[in-house]
Every structure is written in C-alpha cells, then in structure tokens.
Design a protein around this motif. Structure first.
Motif, PDB file in Angstrom:
ATOM      1  N   ILE A  81       0.877  -1.357   0.089  1.00 36.89           N
ATOM      2  CA  ILE A  81       0.100   0.038   0.255  1.00 36.89           C
ATOM      3  C   ILE A  81       0.842   1.338   0.092  1.00 36.89           C
ATOM      4  O   ILE A  81       0.500   2.417  -0.668  1.00 36.89           O
ATOM      5  N   GLN A  82       1.777   1.319   0.925  1.00 33.71           N
ATOM      6  CA  GLN A  82       2.681   2.432   0.794  1.00 33.71           C
ATOM      7  C   GLN A  82       3.422   2.700  -0.524  1.00 33.71           C
ATOM      8  O   GLN A  82       3.341   3.820  -1.045  1.00 33.71           O
ATOM      9  N   LYS A  96      -8.273  13.818   0.288  1.00 29.15           N
ATOM     10  CA  LYS A  96      -6.977  13.527   1.087  1.00 29.15           C
ATOM     11  C   LYS A  96      -6.368  14.443   2.079  1.00 29.15           C
ATOM     12  O   LYS A  96      -6.566  15.583   1.654  1.00 29.15           O
ATOM     13  N   ILE A  97      -6.025  13.791   3.206  1.00 37.30           N
ATOM     14  CA  ILE A  97      -5.366  14.739   4.078  1.00 37.30           C
ATOM     15  C   ILE A  97      -4.293  14.185   4.834  1.00 37.30           C
ATOM     16  O   ILE A  97      -4.129  12.848   4.888  1.00 37.30           O
ATOM     17  N   ILE A  98      -3.205  14.764   5.193  1.00 38.46           N
ATOM     18  CA  ILE A  98      -2.154  14.367   5.951  1.00 38.46           C
ATOM     19  C   ILE A  98      -1.953  14.662   7.374  1.00 38.46           C
ATOM     20  O   ILE A  98      -2.262  15.916   7.645  1.00 38.46           O
ATOM     21  N   SER A 123       1.117   5.239   6.484  1.00 36.25           N
ATOM     22  CA  SER A 123       1.818   6.001   7.458  1.00 36.25           C
ATOM     23  C   SER A 123       3.349   5.855   7.590  1.00 36.25           C
ATOM     24  O   SER A 123       3.614   4.616   7.439  1.00 36.25           O
ATOM     25  N   ASP A 124       4.032   7.007   7.341  1.00 35.62           N
ATOM     26  CA  ASP A 124       5.617   6.562   7.596  1.00 35.62           C
ATOM     27  C   ASP A 124       5.987   6.841   8.859  1.00 35.62           C
ATOM     28  O   ASP A 124       7.257   6.873   9.210  1.00 35.62           O
ATOM     29  N   ILE A 156       0.385  10.463   8.425  1.00 37.75           N
ATOM     30  CA  ILE A 156      -0.705   9.469   8.253  1.00 37.75           C
ATOM     31  C   ILE A 156      -1.232  10.042   7.089  1.00 37.75           C
ATOM     32  O   ILE A 156      -2.053  11.165   7.059  1.00 37.75           O
ATOM     33  N   TYR A 157      -1.637   9.065   6.044  1.00 38.73           N
ATOM     34  CA  TYR A 157      -2.209   9.542   4.958  1.00 38.73           C
ATOM     35  C   TYR A 157      -3.571   8.792   5.028  1.00 38.73           C
ATOM     36  O   TYR A 157      -3.835   7.841   4.808  1.00 38.73           O
TER      37      TYR A 157
END
Length: 447
Positions: A9-10, A61-63, A90-91, A95-96
């Motif tokens: 997914i990432q 979309k939001i970060i 998420s990194d 979080i995306y």
C-alpha cells in the motif's frame, strides 16, 4: 491483515497521494518522490502536531502529522469525535487518509494509537458537498486482480450491497464471482466463485447476507462470524426455476423471518426461515404471479428488488418495460403489483416530472433511503434518478450526460456513467453504484 499489505500500500500510494497534495496544498514538505522510511521516533512521546489541508469535504485526501508509528491495525483517525477516516498509509510521522462524512462546520481531529488518545487544539473546517467518486476499479481496464484497493480490477459489476463496517459487496455476473471491498483495510478479496449469484439480501445488522443462484434458485447464506464463507441454506426452489425462470435479487425482513424474491417471470415468493417442510427444507410460499409486458418471453435480464420500510412495500424496476413497479400486501392479506413510475416507453434524455408522466431507459437497480425516497439506476440514460417521497416527483440525482464512451467523477450533475447497473446505501446514507460497463464501484455522497 492490514500489516500484510502495508508495504504494498505504501509503495503504490505515496506517489498517488503526493500528486494529490501537490495540486491541493501549498506545503514545501510535500515532495513528488518521497523516500519511504519509518520516521517514527520511539524516544519521543506519541503526539498529534497538525494536519494539512485544514479544510475540505468527504473523500478529500489529508495528511495528519505527529509521531505515531506505522502499525495501521493499532491506529485510528477520528473527526468530530466519532467519524473514522480511511487510513491509507503511515510513515511514522505522517498518516495519509481520506476525510469521512461528518457534520458541517469546524470539527475536532484526534488520533488513537494503542488505545491512547492524541488531540490537538485545532479544528478541521468541513464543507458538506455532493460528489461522485470512484472507490475501486479502473474504467476500460478489465481484470480479476484482488489485493490493494487501488490496483484491484473488475469485470462487469452488476450488483452491490453494504455489510458490516460499511464494506462493499460487489457481484460480477459474467465471471460468477462475489467480492468484498474494504475501504478501511484498502483490500479487495474474492469471497465466492463458481455460481451465478444475484443481488444479495443483507440483514439489518449487516452481519449476514443471502444469495439466490440465478438459474437453480438455490439459497445461500454468508455470515460475518464465519468470514463470509458461503453455506447452502436451501436446495433449489422449483417455483422459481421452473420454465427457465431467473432470480436476480432478494431482500430480508428486519426480523429475519422471511426472505423475499421475485424471478423474471413475475413469480413473487417468500422463504420462511423459521419453518421447514416435510422434506426438511425451509418452506416457500408463492405470494403473487404477474407477468408484465415482455417478461413472458425475455430472459437473462435483471429485475432488482428493494424494500421500503417507510411504506412497508417492495419496489422493482424492469429494464424491458422501462418502468418501476410496486408490490404491496392488501388489507385482505392478498398481494398485488402495479406500475409506479415510468410510462413504458424508453427515453434516454432523463426527463423530470411526476412519476406517472416521466420516462426511463432500461432501469435496473433500486434502493430506498430512510425517508422513503426511491433511487433508480437508469442504465440507458446513464444516470441515477430520484423519486421523492411522498410527492412522487422524479429528478436526476447524478449523471445524465449521455457520453456513452467514458466516465468522470465530480459533482453529481456533471459526472458521467457508463451503463451503470445497481445501487445500495450504507449506514450514513452514502450510495454505492455498481459500475456495469465501467468495470468499477463508485460512491455518491449527497449531504
């Protein structure tokens, strides 16, 4: 299950999301080709520090920024206290996710990690909108791919339903498959293959669904507690399969006592799920047999059944008669059906007016909202039509642009469809549309 697909997914989502945010946010930290690393710092406390953009609507979309970790199974993002966002990746520090449906105005944002609640003194300005968006599937790209929701491919999706967690059930008639779409897990899986399923009946708690095989009229049940594995509930119903009858949909009552269905020959029956006959099969009772024009000789076409709790009656559309019909129980206990909307002649121009006067063009799927309004998939008109309750006035809810060549998302009256087939409503009155020739599933949000 989420961890299993996290890396995939990432890898496939970062570029897509970066392109989204480059066009919608003016933040220098958003780069076109980010390096995928785990930026979580375990030596620092978990925290929510901000989010971009600070305003938007459903599906945007939001970060969400802070110090969280990367385990999506232990993570939630909530707007307005209870509205859960769909997390994509998420990194560790970003979080995306996508914005969920929520009340209009300034709403709180919080993150829950390992049951720990992280808050911020800042609100998200939510604008209620009307929008059509593609959930999964790719226009003009046919395939059988499961897995990541962004890469999943479909064939002709002719029916949809919504089960627990607002997960989507998509039925492919040509491939004889039933697939489960989880937006929250970014995952598409195949549940059934090998028999031709009609549109499912889904119970009130959305933890069971019933299917009737189109040709044999065998009845199957799938339970959430059994991971949606199909179980044969009843052998074929001869009242439905006789004379090459085809059964394309069914509905269940709130008490789960009766399963109602109607085949294309006009035979309307109910299966009593609490009583069995002498052979050990659940009892079947024929309620009505009425063949409308064309039904006596036209086969292999869909007749979708829907129940109205407001009126305590059933609705179905017939594509060959270009009309919507109502089935109801009379005061003396007998049953009858009547033409409810459409004058029997096709018209692809999506006319508006009162139900007796307007025209449809090959209508298919039908659903009824909590106020009694009826939504009809007008396949030939490539639109979604709304029959308002109680006045019976018919308007265009979405689509209506007769391109016949492509699909576009956007505002409901500006988007385009490609011969859609069916429609279903989730717990928040969002509508999901079986894309038909569009090879996808789409979402219509009307706030």
């Amino acid at each position: 299950m989420k961890d299993k697909f996290l890396k995939s997914i990432q890898r496939k989502s970062w570029l897509l999301l970066a392109l989204f945010f480059i066009s919608s946010c003016s933040n220098e930290d958003i780069v076109k080709h980010p390096v995928i690393t785990n930026k979580y710092d375990p030596s620092k406390p978990q925290a929510l520090t901000g989010f971009i953009p600070e305003k938007g609507g459903i599906g945007d979309k939001i970060i969400v920024q802070g110090n969280f970790g990367t385990d999506l199974s232990k993570m939630k993002v909530l707007f307005a206290d209870t509205k859960e966002a769909n997390i994509i990746s998420s990194d560790g520090t970003s979080i995306y996710c996508t914005v969920p449906k929520q009340p209009g105005g300034n709403n709180s944002v919080k993150v829950i990690v390992d049951d720990k609640e992280l808050t911020i003194d800042k609100t998200f300005a939510y604008t209620q909108v009307q929008k059509v968006s593609t959930v999964c599937g790719t226009y003009n790209k046919r395939g059988d791919t499961d897995g990541n929701i962004y890469d999943a491919l479909f064939n002709n999706v002719f029916a949809v339903g919504i089960v627990a967690g607002d997960n989507i059930v998509a039925v492919e008639s040509d491939k004889q498959r039933v697939r489960l779409i989880s937006e929250s897990e970014n995952l598409v899986t195949t549940l059934i293959s090998g028999f031709k399923a009609g549109k499912p009946a889904i119970n009130k708690n959305r933890d069971k669904m019933y299917f009737i095989d189109v040709k044999s009229a065998k009845v199957y049940i799938l339970r959430r507690e059994n991971s949606w594995q199909p179980e044969l509930l009843r052998e074929g119903i001869t009242e439905l399969s006789a004379n090459s009858g085809e059964t394309w949909s069914c509905v269940i009552d709130d008490e789960e006592k009766y399963l109602y269905t109607r085949n294309h020959l006009g035979i309307f029956v109910r299966i009593n799920l609490t009583e069995k006959d002498d052979s050990g099969q659940y009892k079947v009772e024929k309620l009505l047999e009425h063949r409308w024009d064309f039904e006596a000789w036209v086969s292999d076409h869909c007749s979708y059944l829907a129940y109205s709790r407001v009126e305590d009656c059933f609705y179905f559309a017939e594509d060959r008669t270009h009309a919507v019909y109502r089935i109801k129980q009379n005061a003396d206990g007998t049953w009858s059906d009547e033409r409810y909307a459409g004058n029997g002649w096709p018209n692809q121009t999506n006319t508006e007016g009162y139900r007796e006067d307007i025209q449809f063009a090959w209508p298919n799927g039908v659903t009824v909202d909590n106020e009694g309004n009826i939504y009809v998939v007008n396949a030939g008109g490539q639109s979604i039509r709304k029959i308002s309750y109680p006045d019976g006035y018919v308007t265009i809810a979405a689509g209506g642009t007769m391109s016949g060549e492509t699909e576009t998302d956007g505002l409901p009256l500006e988007c385009t469809f490609l011969y859609p087939k069916d429609i279903a409503m989730d717990s928040e009155e969002n509508f999901y549309i079986a894309g038909g020739a569009g090879l996808n599933v789409r979402k219509l949000a009307i706030e």
